[in-house]
Design a protein around this motif. Structure first.
Motif, PDB file in Angstrom:
ATOM      1  N   GLY A   6      -4.713  -4.410  12.010  1.00 37.58           N
ATOM      2  CA  GLY A   6      -3.681  -5.402  10.374  1.00 37.58           C
ATOM      3  C   GLY A   6      -4.410  -7.102  10.843  1.00 37.58           C
ATOM      4  O   GLY A   6      -4.467  -7.797  12.227  1.00 37.58           O
ATOM      5  N   VAL A  35      -6.417  -3.024   8.119  1.00 39.04           N
ATOM      6  CA  VAL A  35      -4.982  -2.789   7.035  1.00 39.04           C
ATOM      7  C   VAL A  35      -4.529  -4.928   6.524  1.00 39.04           C
ATOM      8  O   VAL A  35      -3.876  -5.656   7.403  1.00 39.04           O
ATOM      9  N   CYS A  37      -3.203  -7.302   4.876  1.00 44.79           N
ATOM     10  CA  CYS A  37      -1.084  -7.811   5.218  1.00 44.79           C
ATOM     11  C   CYS A  37      -0.870  -8.110   3.481  1.00 44.79           C
ATOM     12  O   CYS A  37      -1.996  -9.149   2.903  1.00 44.79           O
ATOM     13  N   ASP A  70      -6.673   0.539   4.533  1.00 45.28           N
ATOM     14  CA  ASP A  70      -6.181   0.506   4.441  1.00 45.28           C
ATOM     15  C   ASP A  70      -5.241  -0.199   3.990  1.00 45.28           C
ATOM     16  O   ASP A  70      -4.941  -1.268   3.993  1.00 45.28           O
ATOM     17  N   ARG A  72      -1.885  -0.558   1.937  1.00 52.95           N
ATOM     18  CA  ARG A  72      -0.867  -0.160   1.997  1.00 52.95           C
ATOM     19  C   ARG A  72       0.136  -1.227   1.780  1.00 52.95           C
ATOM     20  O   ARG A  72       0.927  -1.115   1.276  1.00 52.95           O
ATOM     21  N   GLU A  73       0.190  -1.818   2.355  1.00 47.96           N
ATOM     22  CA  GLU A  73       0.588  -3.283   2.795  1.00 47.96           C
ATOM     23  C   GLU A  73       0.282  -4.055   1.531  1.00 47.96           C
ATOM     24  O   GLU A  73       1.446  -4.721   1.168  1.00 47.96           O
ATOM     25  N   ARG A  76       2.527  -2.710  -1.328  1.00 48.02           N
ATOM     26  CA  ARG A  76       3.899  -2.885  -1.262  1.00 48.02           C
ATOM     27  C   ARG A  76       4.574  -4.197  -1.714  1.00 48.02           C
ATOM     28  O   ARG A  76       4.137  -5.166  -1.443  1.00 48.02           O
ATOM     29  N   SER A  80       4.769  -8.154   4.410  1.00 46.46           N
ATOM     30  CA  SER A  80       4.499  -6.993   5.329  1.00 46.46           C
ATOM     31  C   SER A  80       4.623  -6.789   6.842  1.00 46.46           C
ATOM     32  O   SER A  80       4.924  -7.700   7.106  1.00 46.46           O
ATOM     33  N   THR A  82       5.345  -4.849  10.396  1.00 51.94           N
ATOM     34  CA  THR A  82       3.974  -4.154  10.981  1.00 51.94           C
ATOM     35  C   THR A  82       5.467  -2.334  11.132  1.00 51.94           C
ATOM     36  O   THR A  82       4.508  -1.582  10.867  1.00 51.94           O
ATOM     37  N   ASP A  84       7.189  -0.941   9.498  1.00 52.19           N
ATOM     38  CA  ASP A  84       7.158  -0.682   8.112  1.00 52.19           C
ATOM     39  C   ASP A  84       6.152   0.891   8.201  1.00 52.19           C
ATOM     40  O   ASP A  84       6.122   1.632   7.483  1.00 52.19           O
ATOM     41  N   THR A  85       5.213  -0.391   7.778  1.00 54.52           N
ATOM     42  CA  THR A  85       4.236   0.497   8.094  1.00 54.52           C
ATOM     43  C   THR A  85       4.280   1.523   8.537  1.00 54.52           C
ATOM     44  O   THR A  85       2.731   2.968   8.982  1.00 54.52           O
ATOM     45  N   GLN A  88       5.527   4.787   8.126  1.00 53.12           N
ATOM     46  CA  GLN A  88       4.965   5.779   6.828  1.00 53.12           C
ATOM     47  C   GLN A  88       3.381   6.465   7.518  1.00 53.12           C
ATOM     48  O   GLN A  88       4.123   7.395   6.901  1.00 53.12           O
TER      49      GLN A  88
END
Length: 224
Positions: A6, A35, A37, A70, A72-73, A76, A80, A82, A84-85, A88
């Motif tokens: 990330g 990833v 953020c 990825d 996803r952050e 969201r 951001s 870590t 939480d990621t 998930q």
């Protein structure tokens, strides 16, 4: 094994990309997911928007099958985190797939300041990539965690250390010391803002897109 790396990637550069490939190779050419953020909790606003940073990443990894994104952050809302990621991802991967997150020594030095940092080891392994000049406080919590959960480093029985990450799904820490490209996104932004070229610090296609977007103070030009 599922590996994530990330960062803000503001902008992505060769240091990010080479590190991701080095980690992939050390782990047996496993894919690595970058990833980006959305809102970094420990710094100010980014120089490029989420959509712009994502576009630059897409251009940067084009044609490299071991690297993926990825987002996803970015999808969201809010800052951001870590934990939480990882939570998930663990829900998606299930209880039996090793999950690995990659951080630099400088970031890991402040690990005990992260949100829900105590829960992270229950969700994933951590690979700490050594950065020149970055050291852990020998009496700090990150150093204690490394001593308690470390599986050695990548000098010597590398295969055995990496195998330890495969035998368990989370909770271990592995230090790696790959070749390091001393490039910083901050330095690149400053260079562009002062009218100097960042060519060879990042993929050409990323620099072309930065100019097209007019990011970081860049003026659109036809040639480098």
């Amino acid at each position: 094994m599922h590996v994530i790396y990330g960062g803000t990637f503001d902008p992505v550069h060769h240091g990010h990309l080479r590190l991701a490939l080095e980690v992939s190779e050390r782990l047996g050419k496993v894919p690595v997911s970058l990833v980006p953020c959305h809102i970094p909790p420990h710094r100010g606003q980014t120089g490029a928007t989420a959509a712009q940073r994502l576009r630059l990443l897409e251009l940067a990894i084009e044609g490299e099958p071991r690297l993926s994104i990825d987002d996803r952050e970015l999808r969201r809302e809010g800052a951001s985190y870590t934990a939480d990621t990882l939570r998930q991802l663990r829900g998606e991967l299930g209880a039996d797939i090793p999950l690995v997150m990659v951080v630099g020594t400088d970031a890991f030095a402040g690990f005990d300041k992260w949100k829900e940092w105590q829960k992270i080891s229950g969700l994933a392994h951590i690979i700490v990539v050594r950065r020149p000049g970055a050291e852990l406080d020998p009496v700090g919590e990150p150093a204690r965690l490394l001593a308690e959960r470390g599986v050695g480093n990548d000098t010597g029985s590398e295969a055995g250390n990496i195998e330890a990450l495969s035998r368990e799904v989370s909770g271990r820490i592995l230090e790696l010391d790959p070749p390091w490209l001393d490039i910083s996104a901050t330095g690149i932004r400053e260079r562009i803002g002062s009218g100097r070229s960042p060519r060879y610090l990042m993929p050409d296609r990323v620099w072309v897109e930065i100019q097209r977007m007019g990011l970081y103070g860049a003026c659109p030009v036809k040639n480098f």
